[in-house]
Design a protein around this motif. Structure first.
Motif, PDB file in Angstrom:
ATOM      1  N   LYS A 168       0.793  -1.227   0.000  1.00  0.00           N
ATOM      2  CA  LYS A 168       0.000   0.000   0.000  1.00  0.00           C
ATOM      3  C   LYS A 168       0.829   1.283   0.000  1.00  0.00           C
ATOM      4  N   ARG A 169       2.139   1.177  -0.074  1.00  0.00           N
ATOM      5  CA  ARG A 169       2.962   2.385  -0.145  1.00  0.00           C
ATOM      6  C   ARG A 169       3.060   2.865  -1.594  1.00  0.00           C
ATOM      7  N   PRO A 170       2.909   4.156  -1.841  1.00  0.00           N
ATOM      8  CA  PRO A 170       2.959   4.691  -3.210  1.00  0.00           C
ATOM      9  C   PRO A 170       4.280   4.354  -3.901  1.00  0.00           C
ATOM     10  N   GLY A 171       4.177   3.916  -5.150  1.00  0.00           N
ATOM     11  CA  GLY A 171       5.368   3.657  -5.940  1.00  0.00           C
ATOM     12  C   GLY A 171       5.976   2.287  -5.770  1.00  0.00           C
ATOM     13  N   PHE A 172       5.435   1.472  -4.863  1.00  0.00           N
ATOM     14  CA  PHE A 172       6.002   0.150  -4.632  1.00  0.00           C
ATOM     15  C   PHE A 172       5.473  -0.841  -5.676  1.00  0.00           C
ATOM     16  N   THR A 173       6.337  -1.720  -6.133  1.00  0.00           N
ATOM     17  CA  THR A 173       5.962  -2.740  -7.100  1.00  0.00           C
ATOM     18  C   THR A 173       4.910  -3.672  -6.509  1.00  0.00           C
ATOM     19  N   GLN A 174       3.861  -3.943  -7.273  1.00  0.00           N
ATOM     20  CA  GLN A 174       2.810  -4.848  -6.808  1.00  0.00           C
ATOM     21  C   GLN A 174       3.157  -6.285  -7.227  1.00  0.00           C
ATOM     22  N   PRO A 175       3.201  -7.210  -6.285  1.00  0.00           N
ATOM     23  CA  PRO A 175       3.630  -8.576  -6.585  1.00  0.00           C
ATOM     24  C   PRO A 175       2.684  -9.319  -7.527  1.00  0.00           C
ATOM     25  N   GLU A 176       3.239 -10.295  -8.199  1.00  0.00           N
ATOM     26  CA  GLU A 176       2.473 -11.208  -9.044  1.00  0.00           C
ATOM     27  C   GLU A 176       1.722 -12.193  -8.161  1.00  0.00           C
ATOM     28  N   LEU A 177       0.486 -12.515  -8.507  1.00  0.00           N
ATOM     29  CA  LEU A 177      -0.331 -13.400  -7.688  1.00  0.00           C
ATOM     30  C   LEU A 177       0.122 -14.855  -7.801  1.00  0.00           C
ATOM     31  N   PHE A 178      -0.031 -15.579  -6.707  1.00  0.00           N
ATOM     32  CA  PHE A 178       0.251 -17.011  -6.698  1.00  0.00           C
ATOM     33  C   PHE A 178      -1.018 -17.767  -7.088  1.00  0.00           C
ATOM     34  N   THR A 179      -1.096 -18.140  -8.336  1.00  0.00           N
ATOM     35  CA  THR A 179      -2.202 -18.948  -8.834  1.00  0.00           C
ATOM     36  C   THR A 179      -1.842 -20.424  -8.680  1.00  0.00           C
ATOM     37  N   ALA A 180      -2.779 -21.306  -9.006  1.00  0.00           N
ATOM     38  CA  ALA A 180      -2.500 -22.739  -8.956  1.00  0.00           C
ATOM     39  C   ALA A 180      -1.328 -23.086  -9.868  1.00  0.00           C
ATOM     40  N   LYS A 181      -1.280 -22.453 -11.043  1.00  0.00           N
ATOM     41  CA  LYS A 181      -0.185 -22.704 -11.979  1.00  0.00           C
ATOM     42  C   LYS A 181       1.153 -22.273 -11.398  1.00  0.00           C
ATOM     43  N   VAL A 182       1.179 -21.130 -10.723  1.00  0.00           N
ATOM     44  CA  VAL A 182       2.423 -20.638 -10.112  1.00  0.00           C
ATOM     45  C   VAL A 182       2.860 -21.565  -8.983  1.00  0.00           C
ATOM     46  N   PHE A 183       1.908 -22.041  -8.190  1.00  0.00           N
ATOM     47  CA  PHE A 183       2.251 -22.990  -7.127  1.00  0.00           C
ATOM     48  C   PHE A 183       2.779 -24.307  -7.707  1.00  0.00           C
ATOM     49  N   ASP A 184       2.210 -24.753  -8.818  1.00  0.00           N
ATOM     50  CA  ASP A 184       2.723 -25.960  -9.473  1.00  0.00           C
ATOM     51  C   ASP A 184       4.187 -25.763  -9.864  1.00  0.00           C
ATOM     52  N   GLU A 185       4.488 -24.592 -10.380  1.00  0.00           N
ATOM     53  CA  GLU A 185       5.865 -24.295 -10.778  1.00  0.00           C
ATOM     54  C   GLU A 185       6.783 -24.230  -9.554  1.00  0.00           C
ATOM     55  N   LEU A 186       6.275 -23.688  -8.461  1.00  0.00           N
ATOM     56  CA  LEU A 186       7.064 -23.611  -7.237  1.00  0.00           C
ATOM     57  C   LEU A 186       7.424 -25.011  -6.739  1.00  0.00           C
ATOM     58  N   ASP A 187       6.455 -25.907  -6.717  1.00  0.00           N
ATOM     59  CA  ASP A 187       6.720 -27.299  -6.332  1.00  0.00           C
ATOM     60  C   ASP A 187       7.764 -27.931  -7.244  1.00  0.00           C
ATOM     61  N   LYS A 188       7.620 -27.670  -8.526  1.00  0.00           N
ATOM     62  CA  LYS A 188       8.540 -28.237  -9.514  1.00  0.00           C
ATOM     63  C   LYS A 188       9.968 -27.754  -9.286  1.00  0.00           C
ATOM     64  N   VAL A 189      10.122 -26.475  -9.011  1.00  0.00           N
ATOM     65  CA  VAL A 189      11.457 -25.904  -8.783  1.00  0.00           C
ATOM     66  C   VAL A 189      12.112 -26.524  -7.557  1.00  0.00           C
ATOM     67  N   ILE A 190      11.334 -26.713  -6.496  1.00  0.00           N
ATOM     68  CA  ILE A 190      11.878 -27.339  -5.279  1.00  0.00           C
ATOM     69  C   ILE A 190      12.354 -28.757  -5.579  1.00  0.00           C
ATOM     70  N   THR A 191      11.517 -29.536  -6.235  1.00  0.00           N
ATOM     71  CA  THR A 191      11.849 -30.928  -6.525  1.00  0.00           C
ATOM     72  C   THR A 191      13.050 -31.031  -7.452  1.00  0.00           C
ATOM     73  N   GLU A 192      13.093 -30.215  -8.483  1.00  0.00           N
ATOM     74  CA  GLU A 192      14.182 -30.286  -9.456  1.00  0.00           C
ATOM     75  C   GLU A 192      15.527 -29.909  -8.847  1.00  0.00           C
ATOM     76  N   ASN A 193      15.526 -29.004  -7.891  1.00  0.00           N
ATOM     77  CA  ASN A 193      16.798 -28.507  -7.349  1.00  0.00           C
ATOM     78  C   ASN A 193      17.268 -29.224  -6.089  1.00  0.00           C
ATOM     79  N   LEU A 194      16.364 -29.852  -5.375  1.00  0.00           N
ATOM     80  CA  LEU A 194      16.771 -30.608  -4.190  1.00  0.00           C
ATOM     81  C   LEU A 194      16.727 -32.113  -4.424  1.00  0.00           C
ATOM     82  N   GLY A 195      15.860 -32.556  -5.306  1.00  0.00           N
ATOM     83  CA  GLY A 195      15.698 -33.985  -5.540  1.00  0.00           C
ATOM     84  C   GLY A 195      14.621 -34.549  -4.633  1.00  0.00           C
ATOM     85  N   LYS A 196      13.686 -35.292  -5.208  1.00  0.00           N
ATOM     86  CA  LYS A 196      12.561 -35.830  -4.446  1.00  0.00           C
ATOM     87  C   LYS A 196      13.025 -36.692  -3.284  1.00  0.00           C
ATOM     88  N   GLU A 197      14.152 -37.375  -3.470  1.00  0.00           N
ATOM     89  CA  GLU A 197      14.661 -38.273  -2.432  1.00  0.00           C
ATOM     90  C   GLU A 197      15.186 -37.519  -1.220  1.00  0.00           C
TER      91      GLU A 197
END
Length: 354
Positions: A168-197
């Protein structure tokens, strides 16, 4: 009234017998200390001075910083908190406006990594934007590298906050919303970089039970010996954001992260109760849920050298206790810092008997 330390509290409660690591407890029967906003670097002095003149109260609340994630883990911390912002097109947080609000600041993102698409790690856009791991992939790679060098480490809890609230501060960048698709990508990034195991996911805990909560109430968390070398992620979100993550994933089926879910729901396993004096915490812990609480917030306890909330967190049995002060502040004079006995950040949970 004199403040009783964590160790002192245990000494005056002989009826509570401690488990030991040798007995191979479930991971909900341990207690760890970790950091809050673990990636955060200090706001540079020139910018902080400008901000302090306009809002000294808010400035005091964010006047802290952390050493690198690997160094925190080296100390023995076993919880880290990471804030992520979606940046699907790239460049959303590459040129913070705060760089123009005060002269004499260091260069930012000289390598240009913030211009690339992908999740970014920072506290407050435009103002508190310096991070030891500017991108989420960089954070995950640092965790994986450290884990490979310490293959027998006790499990590390990662509290992840998906930041998309309107600023709510003037001039501040407004974040991108976390949709189901964005959350899917977030899960994918975690798994790909740490490994499911190397992850303990909701499906691993649910096992044969009808719901994740049923598994938790039957103490179906993995044994400590089976959790070594692994990470447990929990999404710090409620309301619409939490519902979006759970949608089409009953009991968090196929999800990577646990949710901050309410008791009585199929997804209930890991809960965030920031008030360490919450009287419900001990009973929730005994039932089998894992609880995260806080020892301090907004620098208040550190400035007063007040450990009463930390002591309450210890005795509550909350398995994960976060702090900004596992070491003394370098920003103001105070003797405040927290740890268990002998400087440890990991111990058997005092609420569980042998």
């Amino acid at each position: 009234m004199r403040i009783i330390s964590c160790i002192g509290l245990l000494l005056v409660l002989p009826a509570i017998a401690l488990i030991t690591v040798k007995e191979d407890p479930n991971i909900n029967q341990i207690q760890v200390i970790g950091s809050h906003n673990s990636y955060k670097q200090a706001i540079e002095p020139a910018l902080f001075s400008v901000f302090k003149k306009t809002d000294s109260v808010s400035a005091s609340k964010i006047d802290y910083e952390h050493i690198s994630l690997p160094k925190q883990l080296d100390l023995g911390l076993r919880n880290l908190e990471i804030d992520v912002y979606a940046d699907s097109a790239g460049g959303k947080y590459a040129q913070p406006k705060g760089l123009g609000w005060a002269k004499g600041q260091s260069a930012f993102d000289a390598a240009g990594i913030m211009e690339k698409p992908g999740f970014k790690v920072l506290h407050i856009p435009e103002l508190d934007f310096r991070s030891s791991v500017p991108t989420f992939v960089e954070a995950l790679k640092a965790l994986r590298k450290w884990s490979k060098a310490h293959r027998d480490h006790t499990p590390v809890f990662i509290t992840l906050e998906a930041k998309d609230d309107s600023i709510k501060r003037p001039g501040f960048t407004q974040p991108e919303l976390f949709t189901a698709k964005v959350f899917d990508e977030l899960d994918k990034v975690i798994t790909e970089n740490l490994g499911k195991e190397h992850l303990i996911a909701p499906d691993d805990v649910k096992g044969k039970y009808r719901t994740l909560e049923e598994a938790v109430l039957h103490q179906n968390w993995p044994k400590l010996s089976k959790a070594k070398g692994k990470f447990i992620f929990v999404l710090d979100a409620t309301g619409k954001k939490r519902a979006t993550y759970i949608q089409n994933h009953p009991s968090l089926k196929s999800r990577v992260m646990f949710a901050n879910a309410d008791p009585g729901t199929p997804e209930a396993a890991f809960m965030i109760r920031n008030n360490p004096n919450d009287k419900e915490i001990p009973e929730l812990v005994k039932k089998g849920y894992i609880i995260r609480t806080r020892a301090d917030n907004d620098t208040q306890q550190a400035r007063k050298n007040d450990k009463s909330d930390f002591n309450a967190a210890c005795s509550s049995g909350a398995q994960v206790i976060t702090t900004d002060y596992y070491q003394k502040s370098t920003h103001f004079s105070s003797d405040y810092f927290v740890s268990f006995a002998d400087g440890a950040y990991f111990r058997a949970n005092p609420l569980f008997k042998k």
